[in-house]
Every structure is written in C-alpha cells, then in structure tokens.
Design a protein around this motif. Structure first.
Motif, PDB file in Angstrom:
ATOM      1  N   UNK A 143       0.829  -1.212   0.000  1.00 22.70           N
ATOM      2  CA  UNK A 143       0.000   0.000   0.000  1.00 22.70           C
ATOM      3  C   UNK A 143       0.857   1.253   0.000  1.00 22.70           C
ATOM      4  N   UNK A 144       2.006   1.186   0.643  1.00 22.09           N
ATOM      5  CA  UNK A 144       2.899   2.335   0.725  1.00 22.09           C
ATOM      6  C   UNK A 144       3.686   2.557  -0.561  1.00 22.09           C
ATOM      7  N   UNK A 145       3.572   1.622  -1.517  1.00 17.15           N
ATOM      8  CA  UNK A 145       4.328   1.729  -2.767  1.00 17.15           C
ATOM      9  C   UNK A 145       3.434   2.000  -3.984  1.00 17.15           C
ATOM     10  N   UNK A 146       2.116   1.950  -3.779  1.00 15.26           N
ATOM     11  CA  UNK A 146       1.198   2.145  -4.900  1.00 15.26           C
ATOM     12  C   UNK A 146       1.374   3.546  -5.484  1.00 15.26           C
ATOM     13  N   UNK A 147       1.577   3.611  -6.805  1.00 15.80           N
ATOM     14  CA  UNK A 147       1.780   4.896  -7.479  1.00 15.80           C
ATOM     15  C   UNK A 147       1.015   4.928  -8.803  1.00 15.80           C
ATOM     16  N   UNK A 148       1.251   5.982  -9.575  1.00 17.49           N
ATOM     17  CA  UNK A 148       0.547   6.147 -10.842  1.00 17.49           C
ATOM     18  C   UNK A 148       0.768   5.004 -11.817  1.00 17.49           C
ATOM     19  N   UNK A 149       1.916   4.356 -11.732  1.00 19.99           N
ATOM     20  CA  UNK A 149       2.194   3.244 -12.654  1.00 19.99           C
ATOM     21  C   UNK A 149       1.288   2.041 -12.388  1.00 19.99           C
TER      22      UNK A 149
END
Length: 227
Positions: free
Chosen positions: A72-78
C-alpha cells in the motif's frame, strides 16, 4: 573399542525392545495459528475520520482493498488504471493482482500526480510537509507508528495492526459471499491453503436447515417422477 561395544548394545536393544517411537520421546505441538484479530467497523471509521490524508489513504488501501501494508505504501501512478478505475500491481508473493478502486479511494487519488513514480501516500505526505526531505522517504514503519499513536489517542485499546485490517476485510468478504475464491483473489494468494489459513478460525458450522433445503428439491422431484 568402547564405541564398538556400545554399537553392539544398541543393536541388541533394537532387536529385543524395538525402536523407540518419536511420539513418546518428543512432544508434538500443533502449528502456530495466525493472528485472528479483526477490527470493528466503528474502530476503522474512527481511525479514518481522524487520520491525516496520507495515513488515511494508506489505511483505506489496507482495509477497503485488503492490500498488504508494505505494498500500500508503494502504490503509485504506474499501478493505477484511471480509465477503468483499477489498481494493477505485483504482490509480495509475486502475483499479478488487479483490484477495483472504491469511490472513496478514487476521490483521494484524483488530484494526485499519476505520471510520477512517487507513491501516492508519499505525495500526500509531501503536500503536508513540502519543505521536509523525509516527506518523500516515508517508510511503512512510520505509518504503522502513526496508526498506533492515533489508535491509542482515540481510546481504542484493542491491539490491531494494518495486516489485521486486511484480515478484517477478508473475513467480511467471506461472510458476505461465502466465496472462498473471491477472498483468494482479493488477498492475491497463490495457494488456496493460504486463504484457508486466514479464515479457518472464522468458518461457520454446517447449518442443518440449509442441508434440508438443499435436499428438498430432489425429494420433490423424485416424488413427482414416481407419480
């Protein structure tokens, strides 16, 4: 010489007494069960209502979508397909997972930078503290600490973790659908055994009335057929 004599004695004991059973010598303990802590809905809502934007998004990803805290802490636009409202990412177990985004999460994500590789939680942190260098280096340990402090400040004494929020959603989904495969898809498990490991303490007993209802159509059909 001594070792030879000892070997002969052991052979004799083996022949006349038989081999000792390991069960008699070694106490067998059942495997350690996973934590079966779940949070109440009002407890989760209290955290969400009082959390800062970055912590709120992280908690929503852990609870609404059942995503692991580190992921969850790594979820980004990609990872975000805005057109279809879906998150597509690789889980800790190297599973390619696709999850629909809830309306609440979608609203939070909308104004953020979807072309950046900076995780969404970090972006919100940076908006709150634009001058802090650490705003773009936001560890999951910091988030867990903030969650714990907030929980205690709200007087919530039950000790539950971000992973317990994931479990809470999994248990709620199973109780609502009775579909173990849906829970497996939500959690991104490779093996169904892992999903059962999450839920085995929440499985309900077989309801006799359900068995009778399942049986009734066949009985009626059988009688009609004889007639």
């Amino acid at each position: 010489m001594i070792s030879f004599a000892l070997r002969k004695i052991l052979i004799k004991l083996w022949q006349f007494e038989g081999a000792p059973k390991l069960d008699e010598l070694i106490t067998r303990y059942p495997p350690i069960r996973p934590r079966n802590v779940t949070a109440e809905r009002n407890e989760i809502e209290a955290l969400l209502d009082n959390a800062k934007p970055n912590l709120r998004l992280w908690l929503l990803l852990c609870s609404d979508l059942g995503i692991r805290s580190g992921t969850s802490n790594k979820i980004s636009g990609k990872d975000y397909d805005r057109e279809h409202g879906m998150l597509r990412f690789i889980t800790k177990g190297n599973v390619h997972q696709t999850l629909p985004v809830t309306n609440e999460i979608k609203t939070i994500l909308e104004p953020l930078d979807h072309h950046s590789s900076v995780p969404y939680v970090w972006q919100l942190r940076h908006k709150e503290h634009p001058k802090k260098e650490t705003a773009t280096k936001y560890s999951v340990e910091q988030l867990r600490t903030e969650m714990k402090k907030l929980r205690l400040s709200l007087g919530i004494t039950k000790r539950f973790t971000p992973h317990d929020l994931r479990r809470t959603t999994a248990v709620a989904l199973y109780k609502e659908t009775k579909n173990i495969m849906a829970v497996k898809a939500l959690l991104g498990h490779k093996d169904l055994k892992t999903t059962f490991w999450y839920l085995d303490h929440d499985m309900e007993e077989v309801d006799l009335s359900i068995l009778e209802r399942l049986k009734k159509p066949f009985i009626i059909a059988g009688k009609e057929k004889k007639a």
